[in-house]
Motif scaffolding. Structure first.
Motif, PDB file in Angstrom:
ATOM      1  N   ASP A  17     -31.552  34.677  11.429  1.00 16.66           N
ATOM      2  CA  ASP A  17     -31.784  35.653  11.360  1.00 16.66           C
ATOM      3  C   ASP A  17     -33.113  35.686  11.611  1.00 16.66           C
ATOM      4  N   ALA A  18     -33.979  35.127  12.238  1.00 16.09           N
ATOM      5  CA  ALA A  18     -35.295  35.566  12.591  1.00 16.09           C
ATOM      6  C   ALA A  18     -35.229  36.487  13.832  1.00 16.09           C
ATOM      7  N   GLU A  19     -34.633  35.791  14.904  1.00 17.55           N
ATOM      8  CA  GLU A  19     -34.911  36.914  15.654  1.00 17.55           C
ATOM      9  C   GLU A  19     -34.351  38.408  16.012  1.00 17.55           C
ATOM     10  N   GLN A  20     -33.150  38.441  15.407  1.00 14.65           N
ATOM     11  CA  GLN A  20     -32.621  39.879  14.910  1.00 14.65           C
ATOM     12  C   GLN A  20     -33.303  40.598  13.857  1.00 14.65           C
ATOM     13  N   PHE A  21     -34.269  40.234  13.434  1.00 19.86           N
ATOM     14  CA  PHE A  21     -34.412  40.537  11.972  1.00 19.86           C
ATOM     15  C   PHE A  21     -36.160  41.423  12.093  1.00 19.86           C
ATOM     16  N   GLU A  58     -29.133  36.639  -8.922  1.00 22.17           N
ATOM     17  CA  GLU A  58     -28.791  36.426 -10.598  1.00 22.17           C
ATOM     18  C   GLU A  58     -30.335  36.711 -11.483  1.00 22.17           C
ATOM     19  N   GLU A  59     -31.689  36.331 -10.804  1.00 23.26           N
ATOM     20  CA  GLU A  59     -32.890  36.330 -11.577  1.00 23.26           C
ATOM     21  C   GLU A  59     -33.254  37.735 -10.676  1.00 23.26           C
ATOM     22  N   PRO A  60     -34.275  38.336 -12.244  1.00 29.44           N
ATOM     23  CA  PRO A  60     -35.497  39.510 -11.763  1.00 29.44           C
ATOM     24  C   PRO A  60     -35.792  38.965 -10.839  1.00 29.44           C
ATOM     25  N   GLY A  61     -36.358  40.358  -9.821  1.00 31.87           N
ATOM     26  CA  GLY A  61     -37.173  40.402  -8.752  1.00 31.87           C
ATOM     27  C   GLY A  61     -36.264  40.952  -7.288  1.00 31.87           C
ATOM     28  N   TRP A  62     -36.642  40.628  -6.283  1.00 31.45           N
ATOM     29  CA  TRP A  62     -36.264  41.434  -5.179  1.00 31.45           C
ATOM     30  C   TRP A  62     -36.183  39.790  -4.222  1.00 31.45           C
ATOM     31  N   PHE A  63     -34.480  40.449  -4.207  1.00 34.13           N
ATOM     32  CA  PHE A  63     -33.624  39.727  -3.327  1.00 34.13           C
ATOM     33  C   PHE A  63     -33.395  40.759  -2.323  1.00 34.13           C
ATOM     34  N   GLN A  64     -33.292  39.779  -0.946  1.00 31.27           N
ATOM     35  CA  GLN A  64     -32.144  40.331  -0.138  1.00 31.27           C
ATOM     36  C   GLN A  64     -31.062  40.435   0.404  1.00 31.27           C
ATOM     37  N   TYR A  65     -30.684  41.539   0.929  1.00 31.22           N
ATOM     38  CA  TYR A  65     -28.733  41.246   1.252  1.00 31.22           C
ATOM     39  C   TYR A  65     -29.487  41.032   2.992  1.00 31.22           C
ATOM     40  N   ALA A  66     -28.457  40.019   3.761  1.00 27.34           N
ATOM     41  CA  ALA A  66     -28.368  39.991   5.225  1.00 27.34           C
ATOM     42  C   ALA A  66     -27.757  41.152   5.243  1.00 27.34           C
ATOM     43  N   VAL A  67     -27.057  41.887   5.924  1.00 29.40           N
ATOM     44  CA  VAL A  67     -25.783  42.943   6.551  1.00 29.40           C
ATOM     45  C   VAL A  67     -25.959  42.629   7.729  1.00 29.40           C
ATOM     46  N   ASP A  68     -24.566  41.602   8.190  1.00 27.23           N
ATOM     47  CA  ASP A  68     -23.756  41.000   9.143  1.00 27.23           C
ATOM     48  C   ASP A  68     -21.947  41.822   9.590  1.00 27.23           C
ATOM     49  N   LEU A  69     -22.348  41.936  10.777  1.00 27.97           N
ATOM     50  CA  LEU A  69     -21.422  43.062  11.581  1.00 27.97           C
ATOM     51  C   LEU A  69     -21.035  41.929  12.591  1.00 27.97           C
ATOM     52  N   ASP A  70     -19.239  41.198  12.300  1.00 27.82           N
ATOM     53  CA  ASP A  70     -19.503  39.747  12.999  1.00 27.82           C
ATOM     54  C   ASP A  70     -20.100  38.796  13.363  1.00 27.82           C
ATOM     55  N   GLY A  71     -20.613  39.043  12.987  1.00 20.20           N
ATOM     56  CA  GLY A  71     -22.239  36.938  12.891  1.00 20.20           C
ATOM     57  C   GLY A  71     -23.226  37.559  13.432  1.00 20.20           C
ATOM     58  N   VAL A  72     -23.652  39.209  13.534  1.00 22.41           N
ATOM     59  CA  VAL A  72     -24.320  39.810  13.936  1.00 22.41           C
ATOM     60  C   VAL A  72     -25.479  40.312  12.598  1.00 22.41           C
ATOM     61  N   LEU A  73     -26.879  39.774  12.275  1.00 21.31           N
ATOM     62  CA  LEU A  73     -27.424  40.363  11.463  1.00 21.31           C
ATOM     63  C   LEU A  73     -27.432  42.123  11.919  1.00 21.31           C
ATOM     64  N   ILE A  74     -27.442  43.388  11.213  1.00 20.05           N
ATOM     65  CA  ILE A  74     -27.578  44.785  11.880  1.00 20.05           C
ATOM     66  C   ILE A  74     -28.857  45.105  10.636  1.00 20.05           C
ATOM     67  N   LEU A  90     -33.195  49.895  -5.420  1.00 17.39           N
ATOM     68  CA  LEU A  90     -32.533  49.039  -4.242  1.00 17.39           C
ATOM     69  C   LEU A  90     -33.027  50.162  -3.110  1.00 17.39           C
ATOM     70  N   GLY A  91     -32.513  48.991  -2.103  1.00 20.18           N
ATOM     71  CA  GLY A  91     -33.330  49.710  -0.404  1.00 20.18           C
ATOM     72  C   GLY A  91     -32.972  48.971   0.421  1.00 20.18           C
ATOM     73  N   PHE A  92     -32.661  49.577   1.690  1.00 24.74           N
ATOM     74  CA  PHE A  92     -31.920  49.100   2.765  1.00 24.74           C
ATOM     75  C   PHE A  92     -32.699  49.500   4.075  1.00 24.74           C
ATOM     76  N   THR A  93     -32.381  49.271   4.980  1.00 29.85           N
ATOM     77  CA  THR A  93     -32.936  48.916   6.388  1.00 29.85           C
ATOM     78  C   THR A  93     -31.838  48.490   7.192  1.00 29.85           C
ATOM     79  N   LEU A  94     -31.859  49.840   8.191  1.00 32.33           N
ATOM     80  CA  LEU A  94     -30.380  48.781   9.956  1.00 32.33           C
ATOM     81  C   LEU A  94     -31.049  49.447  10.919  1.00 32.33           C
ATOM     82  N   ALA A  95     -30.923  48.451  11.455  1.00 34.33           N
ATOM     83  CA  ALA A  95     -30.768  48.333  12.505  1.00 34.33           C
ATOM     84  C   ALA A  95     -31.095  50.063  13.905  1.00 34.33           C
TER      85      ALA A  95
END
Length: 185
Positions: A17-21, A58-74, A90-95
């Motif tokens: 995911d690094a390049e698209q991120f 499941e642990e306290p603190g920040w966890f970042q979910y990747a948002v995947d559309l048909d195998g592409v990180l968006i 909650l926070g969110f970021t979208l390409a």
């Protein structure tokens, strides 16, 4: 996989995911109301994605979910779980190229359903720069209540900004769900 919606999968980050991120987080329009500055170098993105991949939702603190559309990180959703494991921010970021198509709302709705129905959190909060009207509208659209405005509260990217506060309680979320069909008579 953590959460699946009609079009999206919210999943753990992977090294692939690094390049698209780096690409979407390097967009000045995406970074404008976020905590980082554009551009995001690929080496930094690799380290960040690696750190995200090691997180535990499941642990306290920040966890970042990747948002995947048909195998592409968006995009990504950030969730900061409180020590009591019953509330989160909650926070969110979208390409940019995926904005305005309902993906962010769908991702947030999917995560909220997971948090309130599956994990039974009590409350989810969010905060937005008052100038970020698109984020405020999204939060209201998915059920958050505008709870307050903190004037000139944050020193952000060289200026004082106003913060809009939002909250959503589990009981309010559940009351808006369609009723589950019962057995036929």
């Amino acid at each position: 996989m953590f959460v699946q919606t009609d079009r999206l999968i919210l999943r753990r980050f992977t090294p692939a995911d690094a390049e698209q991120f780096a690409a979407y987080r390097s967009d000045p329009a995406v970074a404008r109301f976020q905590s980082w500055d554009a551009p995001v170098p690929l080496d930094d993105a690799r380290r960040t994605v690696e750190r995200f991949a090691e997180g535990d939702p499941e642990e306290p603190g920040w966890f970042q979910y990747a948002v995947d559309l048909d195998g592409v990180l968006i995009g990504d959703l950030g969730l900061n779980l409180s020590e009591n494991l019953m509330q989160a921010d909650l926070g969110f970021t979208l390409a940019t190229q995926y904005q305005g198509q309902g993906y962010a709302s769908e991702a947030v709705r999917g995560l909220l359903h997971h948090l309130f129905v599956d994990r039974e959190l009590h409350r989810v909060s969010a905060e937005a720069d008052a100038r970020n009207t698109a984020s405020a509208r999204l939060l209201e659209r998915v059920g958050f209540t505008r709870e307050g405005l903190r004037l000139s509260n944050s020193w952000f990217k060289g200026e004082w900004t106003d913060d809009v506060l939002f909250g959503l309680l589990r009981d309010d979320y559940l009351s808006r769900l369609p009723p589950t069909p019962g057995p036929s008579a």
